[in-house]
Scaffold this motif. Sequence first.
Motif, short mmCIF file in Angstrom:
data_model
loop_
_atom_site.label_atom_id
_atom_site.label_comp_id
_atom_site.label_asym_id
_atom_site.label_seq_id
_atom_site.Cartn_x
_atom_site.Cartn_y
_atom_site.Cartn_z
N TYR A 150 -5.23 -5.60 -8.80
CA TYR A 150 -5.56 -7.19 -8.57
C TYR A 150 -6.81 -7.40 -8.01
O TYR A 150 -7.42 -8.48 -7.72
CB TYR A 150 -4.55 -7.96 -7.97
CG TYR A 150 -3.27 -8.06 -8.67
CD1 TYR A 150 -3.06 -9.37 -9.42
CD2 TYR A 150 -2.29 -7.35 -8.87
CE1 TYR A 150 -1.89 -9.66 -10.27
CE2 TYR A 150 -1.16 -7.51 -9.45
CZ TYR A 150 -1.03 -8.54 -10.41
OH TYR A 150 0.21 -8.81 -11.24
N GLN A 151 -7.52 -6.37 -7.31
CA GLN A 151 -8.57 -6.69 -6.60
C GLN A 151 -9.77 -7.23 -7.40
O GLN A 151 -10.26 -8.12 -6.81
CB GLN A 151 -9.11 -5.25 -6.12
CG GLN A 151 -8.23 -4.60 -4.92
CD GLN A 151 -8.44 -3.19 -4.58
OE1 GLN A 151 -9.27 -2.55 -4.93
NE2 GLN A 151 -7.83 -2.88 -3.59
N TRP A 198 -8.76 -0.59 -15.77
CA TRP A 198 -9.14 -0.33 -14.48
C TRP A 198 -8.34 0.82 -13.59
O TRP A 198 -7.07 0.74 -14.07
CB TRP A 198 -8.80 -1.52 -13.65
CG TRP A 198 -9.25 -1.54 -12.15
CD1 TRP A 198 -10.48 -1.79 -11.61
CD2 TRP A 198 -8.54 -1.10 -11.15
NE1 TRP A 198 -10.31 -1.69 -10.39
CE2 TRP A 198 -9.19 -1.31 -9.95
CE3 TRP A 198 -7.15 -0.73 -11.15
CZ2 TRP A 198 -8.56 -0.83 -8.71
CZ3 TRP A 198 -6.58 -0.51 -9.91
CH2 TRP A 198 -7.37 -0.44 -8.78
N LYS A 232 1.06 0.88 -4.59
CA LYS A 232 -0.33 0.63 -4.45
C LYS A 232 -1.19 0.44 -5.67
O LYS A 232 -2.02 -0.38 -5.67
CB LYS A 232 -0.76 2.00 -3.67
CG LYS A 232 -2.35 1.97 -3.31
CD LYS A 232 -2.75 3.26 -2.50
CE LYS A 232 -4.18 3.25 -2.34
NZ LYS A 232 -4.90 2.16 -2.12
N HIS A 273 -11.58 -7.62 -17.06
CA HIS A 273 -10.74 -6.82 -16.25
C HIS A 273 -9.41 -6.60 -16.82
O HIS A 273 -8.81 -7.56 -17.35
CB HIS A 273 -10.52 -7.36 -14.80
CG HIS A 273 -9.26 -6.49 -13.91
ND1 HIS A 273 -9.76 -4.87 -13.83
CD2 HIS A 273 -7.96 -6.81 -13.34
CE1 HIS A 273 -8.64 -4.53 -13.00
NE2 HIS A 273 -7.58 -5.59 -13.08
N ASP A 319 -3.33 -2.83 -6.28
CA ASP A 319 -4.88 -2.62 -6.12
C ASP A 319 -5.37 -3.01 -7.47
O ASP A 319 -6.62 -3.39 -7.59
CB ASP A 319 -5.11 -1.18 -5.85
CG ASP A 319 -4.98 -0.63 -4.65
OD1 ASP A 319 -4.48 -1.45 -3.64
OD2 ASP A 319 -5.18 0.44 -4.13
N GLN A 349 0.97 -1.20 -0.05
CA GLN A 349 0.05 0.07 -0.16
C GLN A 349 0.83 1.41 0.00
O GLN A 349 0.22 2.25 0.15
CB GLN A 349 -1.00 0.01 1.12
CG GLN A 349 -2.24 -1.26 1.12
CD GLN A 349 -2.93 -1.14 -0.09
OE1 GLN A 349 -3.56 0.08 -0.51
NE2 GLN A 349 -2.79 -2.05 -1.08
N GLU A 362 -12.58 -15.56 -5.76
CA GLU A 362 -13.37 -15.73 -4.56
C GLU A 362 -14.59 -16.41 -4.77
O GLU A 362 -15.17 -17.24 -4.09
CB GLU A 362 -13.31 -14.61 -3.72
CG GLU A 362 -13.92 -14.76 -2.21
CD GLU A 362 -13.04 -15.66 -1.47
OE1 GLU A 362 -13.74 -16.24 -0.52
OE2 GLU A 362 -11.78 -15.43 -1.45
N HIS A 406 -9.15 -10.88 -7.50
CA HIS A 406 -9.28 -11.74 -5.84
C HIS A 406 -10.78 -11.70 -6.07
O HIS A 406 -10.96 -12.95 -5.43
CB HIS A 406 -8.78 -10.72 -5.05
CG HIS A 406 -7.20 -10.56 -5.09
ND1 HIS A 406 -6.74 -9.52 -4.55
CD2 HIS A 406 -6.37 -11.39 -5.61
CE1 HIS A 406 -5.45 -9.46 -4.75
NE2 HIS A 406 -5.03 -10.53 -5.23
N GLN A 407 -11.64 -10.75 -6.12
CA GLN A 407 -13.20 -10.95 -6.24
C GLN A 407 -13.51 -12.24 -6.88
O GLN A 407 -14.13 -13.10 -6.47
CB GLN A 407 -13.91 -9.84 -6.63
CG GLN A 407 -13.72 -8.63 -5.29
CD GLN A 407 -14.13 -7.37 -5.80
OE1 GLN A 407 -14.55 -7.18 -6.94
NE2 GLN A 407 -13.71 -6.32 -5.07
#
Lengths: 280, 133
Positions: A37-38, B131, A31, A259, A35, A26, A45, A41-42
């Motif tokens: 990759y968020q 993004w 950062k 993405h 970030d 971070q 998951e 990750h979702q």
Amino acid sequence: MAEIIGGITTSHIPAVGNAISDGLTQEHYWKRFFDGYQPVHQWLEEKKPDLIIVVYNDHGLNFFLDKVPTFAIGCADAYQNADEGWGLKPTAPFDGDAEFSWHVAESLINQEFDMCTCQEMLVDHGFVNPMRVLFGDHEVWPIKAIPLAVNTVQHPLPSARRCYKLGQALKVAIDSYPEDMKVVIAGTGGMSHQLQGERAGMINVDYDLECIESIINDPDWFADQSTDHIMEQAGTEGIETIMWMVMRGALGEKVNCLHKHYHAPISNTGAGVLLLEGGA
Amino acid sequence: MVWKKHDYEDIPGSYVFDGKIAHSAYAMNKLFYSFNDESCREEFNADPAAYCDKFGLTDEQKALVVKQDFLGVLRSGANIYYMAKFAIPRGVSVQDAGAAFQGITGDEFREKLLEKREGLEERLKKEGGYWNG
């Protein structure tokens, strides 16, 4: 039956692993990269894949220059990380799936991709850092993982086209595995960078973005490029981006891009994150 | 007996690690590869020259390794990833080695890289679909 549910691209450079270990993700420098990759990750998951094939190149841990396979696949129950000479603490071992690997190897060889099959395979930062950046650090990893190594270190290398075709053959192999299983393919490395020579430090943002668009919408554009041309545009080590084509080939003709993210510089490189699903 | 010429030899400021280089620098890269093993690192540190002899380095390569001349080592055929096993534990990063090729410091090299970030987010916005947080 086994099914490829998606493809991911990611950097694998050592600095990424160091940033995770040192708790720097971070910090300003890192950062925006981490970030990015968020959404991945979702997705992981939500989809909970059972197995990931990590397409990467070994940097002198498992393979020395005495024997350099063009394409090698792990066919073991587990894979160990080890000291690459820098004295870093190895990660926990990764569970593989020997039955699945041998099926894939057999299918690929039947499709004229003469894989090197490895019953012992140490995995270096090229494999480990994608796992860490996608799944976090674990004593027991939450997914089975299989290393698929491409020689991008000692020329002659396989072409971008050959990597793309390997991906297409990989899809045939995975689609014909009888166990129900959700599989993800990660294409790692790249993007543009050059580590040595007077041109060290070059990053070609324009070319990286063209490659990203091609890999999503027009893989033949990148597949048609020669190794010499890619090195000229993306740097001698930027050739690693050919490994994304293995992932891309495994997804079928059309993909949906869920993405896309690009950042530069990360250490010496342009870094791209893609999350793709096979499309109609 | 001739090494075939390749088009990539004409890419400016670049050294493509191919059979020709891998062949001529095999012993030196093998020495660096041995550093994956901590006991080999210790053996090297105890007597670098003797360790070079054990691997059969040429006199020229041995001199470069003993002097820890990382740029010289790269110019004489070390693969960058193998060289890293020698340089990184001695406080010289791959970026420092890249900088040495241009005669600048590692910090100057990193500053030049950071310039790539200028205007990047605007550029990606224009490109569309990226993004951005």
